[in-house]
Design a protein around this motif. Sequence first.
Motif, PDB file in Angstrom:
ATOM      1  N   ILE A 348     -28.495 -42.869  20.403  1.00 41.27           N
ATOM      2  CA  ILE A 348     -28.767 -41.553  20.977  1.00 41.27           C
ATOM      3  C   ILE A 348     -27.444 -41.057  21.515  1.00 41.27           C
ATOM      4  CG2 ILE A 348     -30.007 -40.288  22.751  1.00 41.27           C
ATOM      5  CD1 ILE A 348     -32.146 -42.437  22.620  1.00 41.27           C
ATOM      6  N   ARG A 424     -27.075 -32.938  20.608  1.00 41.22           N
ATOM      7  CA  ARG A 424     -27.751 -34.216  20.830  1.00 41.22           C
ATOM      8  C   ARG A 424     -28.284 -34.741  19.509  1.00 41.22           C
ATOM      9  NH1 ARG A 424     -30.808 -31.901  26.191  1.00 41.22           N
ATOM     10  NH2 ARG A 424     -29.111 -32.326  27.619  1.00 41.22           N
ATOM     11  N   VAL A 426     -30.471 -38.167  17.679  1.00 38.01           N
ATOM     12  CA  VAL A 426     -31.129 -39.474  17.700  1.00 38.01           C
ATOM     13  C   VAL A 426     -31.055 -39.981  16.266  1.00 38.01           C
ATOM     14  CG1 VAL A 426     -33.271 -40.739  18.037  1.00 38.01           C
ATOM     15  CG2 VAL A 426     -32.709 -38.839  19.559  1.00 38.01           C
ATOM     16  N   ALA A 442     -37.705 -37.410  20.535  1.00 37.19           N
ATOM     17  CA  ALA A 442     -36.555 -36.616  20.978  1.00 37.19           C
ATOM     18  C   ALA A 442     -36.964 -35.636  22.076  1.00 37.19           C
ATOM     19  CB  ALA A 442     -35.956 -35.867  19.788  1.00 37.19           C
TER      20      ALA A 442
END
Lengths: 641, 187
Positions: A348, A424, A426, A442
């Motif tokens: 992550i 961001r 994942v 998420a």
Amino acid sequence: MNEFEPHTDRIEQLLNDATPASDVSFYEQLEAHLLQRLQKPTIPIQGHSPRRWFWRAIFPTQYRMAAAVMMTIAVTLAVFTAFPSLAQSLNQFFKRDTSDVKVQQAEVMVGEDNFDFFRGSPFPTGEAELFSLEEAQARVSYSITVPQTDGIFLSRLALNEDTETVIQIYTVPSIRGLNGSFFLTFEQTPANLYEPPSIGASAVVEEVAIGETTGAYVVGTYETQSQLSEVVSMPSGVVQDDNFLPYGSVVRIDYQSVWVNNPQWQQLAWQDGNKVYRVTANWANGLLNIRAFAEGVLHNTMIDAGQLIGMPQGIPDEWQAWVENVTFYDDYQSVVYEYRDDEVFVFISEGSANVPIFDRPEAAPDTHEMLSIGGHTGDYEAGLWEPRLLTLGSMPPFSRMTPEMFAEPIPYQWVRWQANGLTREVAVFNASYAPDELADIADHLVFTSPDYAARRSQSSPARADLRPVWRYAEASAESYSQFDVYVPRHIRFIPWPYNPYNTLYDYRMGVVWQPYGIYDPSQFYSTPVIPEDLEPPVLLIFQRPLKQQEQGLLSGCAWPESSTREALQLADGTPVLYTTGTWEAGSEPFIPLERLCIEGQHFQIIRWRQDGMAFEIMAIDANDITPAHLLTIAGSMERSR
Amino acid sequence: MQAEYERWLLAQIKTDPTVFRELYAYYFPKVYAYIAYRVRRKQDTEDLVSEIFLVVVEQIRDFEYRGEHSFAAWLFRIAYNMVCQFHRQQNRTQYIPLEDLPAMSQNDLSPDHELMKKERFALLSQLISTLSPRRQEIITLKYFGALRNQEIAQILGLDERTIASHLSRGLRELHDKYVESELFIHE
């Protein structure tokens, strides 16, 4: 068997039905023996064992050599912290012994998984010593600081609870795969608990400026010279074996050590506020400037662990937190949280850059769709990660994976979205979540992002001369060649899985050359040596100052007349000549290595001029290397120091 | 075994070592089956089981009872460490002839039946050995050590939910491999 029966029931039934059982005679004999033992008082066996027991019992055969080195490290570290500060004779950071020779003692219990700990491997087999940042923070009375490092990765955390010393062990992916022998440790200890490590009487301690404070820098280490005695204590009743010590045995060795001013070992200690910091690096000669590391720590790389711990919230239970890592590169800053669960890897990340934090496979994903994550539009991708198609470089986390892990294509999935001006991601490997499921995970993650922008503005501007030097023997090559050697700005510009060998100066050609090949880096315990039988696929970078009239190839290989040539340019507009073809009969082999530039091998070459230098990058039978790869490497070339 | 009874046995052992028979009778078959699946060869199984119980009797007086299942977790932790040590010392997986495998029952099975069971054991243990090391441990501890997820979690130092997840995925994987092997055999 009903084929509609749930299949785990079926396998469970099979397992229950195939349970081995002992012979009655064995059962009874062992029982009698055990009862006899229980009824007698126990006396630990003390004895002298063959020396081979010690090594064989503790370390697997294939790691014996590295183990010997690591044991020296272990013992050295142990001894460094074993002596309290009897006299503040030297200074507050090191305690000078009265002699260079000392008798030391090592005690190891067989069965402790101490080997991997000292290897600093990012892929530990045992988790006994593994602390997450959060666990370590819970055990000390101060706030742990975490260096934001450029180009090295936090692989493990260890803790000395007596002195509240947190030891962060880093690996160096720019010599990726050498994690087994190269490590850097960064320690922090409350100043009132710091116990200066001892150094030899002849050790040279240099006072160095670290920012606005003064630190102490020492080169050298205690090296084991001879074993004096060895005592093995085994659990009583355990059958002795010729080759292996049984689990639970304790081996105590007295041995003589001598302080050696070996430049491969460096230590640097300094105090900042109420904490003493110490950096230790092995095999550092020519590879690492730990002073620069320390400067970096002080100037712009510290982050309070409190800002990292527990972030992000909402991690599914099956993802076990492993390590948090903060990385600041020139062009992006990111925090990467890594989770592992056997084959499943989850990363992550959150970063300030408006670019993907992780590399992407070159092949198009099998699935790509847009989805909604907490009201933000995100991308979902899934497919097979084909390692040889990996594009530019090996940004974290992939540079931390071993070649074996990439032996087969790995299924990947990731979601990427932007929120609060941050990117961001994942990324999940070796698992199979439905897109909605991953989006849901998420969506439930709660980030409390460090303020990157503020942090950046507080810090000093990056100083090129303070950046750690992770290169191989450029310094040596420069001293021979008498010109500035250029190298790719970062290892991530070299396509995976090519690994660097040494850097050499060929006096006949007046050329500095750096080969990158596909090899198992774990076979090397020091600087990788170029094998005489180096074969393609291989990448080679050549350079030398421009001559008035350049003729032929820098590599000395014969120029194939039938090759295809094309004019290209680097991102900054520098013109480049791209040539591709197949070496022809009569081609001269590349002199130092007879298996390169020979008939039938496919090649790609780019040539360009820059800063009064001539450069050439050659890929031989490297079918996954594209002109774009070569241009990117070329565009990243800069002076090594 | 009832937790209270086990606790009483462990306390009693300090004054009357013969009560160890009770613990031995209860745990021996589980340890034996677990070890047999992890090392496969009968001789190795017996060696390891002996070593495990020798360590147990050496340390049992110092064992601190910490609640239900704490003894099983301690015992299998020793067994697990022994297995790890064993595998570290083995260079490669070896073919083991059927006659070198452990017996399948203390009861008198017909030779055909015994052979069939041995073959099944050989296949299953081989298939289990292809799983990830962690799943191998979890499945064998579960089905042959007869341990609960909570105890396995304690032994392996993992979260109980992780154990459940591994178990479920591991069984599915094992089933798939089993079906595949059956298809292969019948082709």
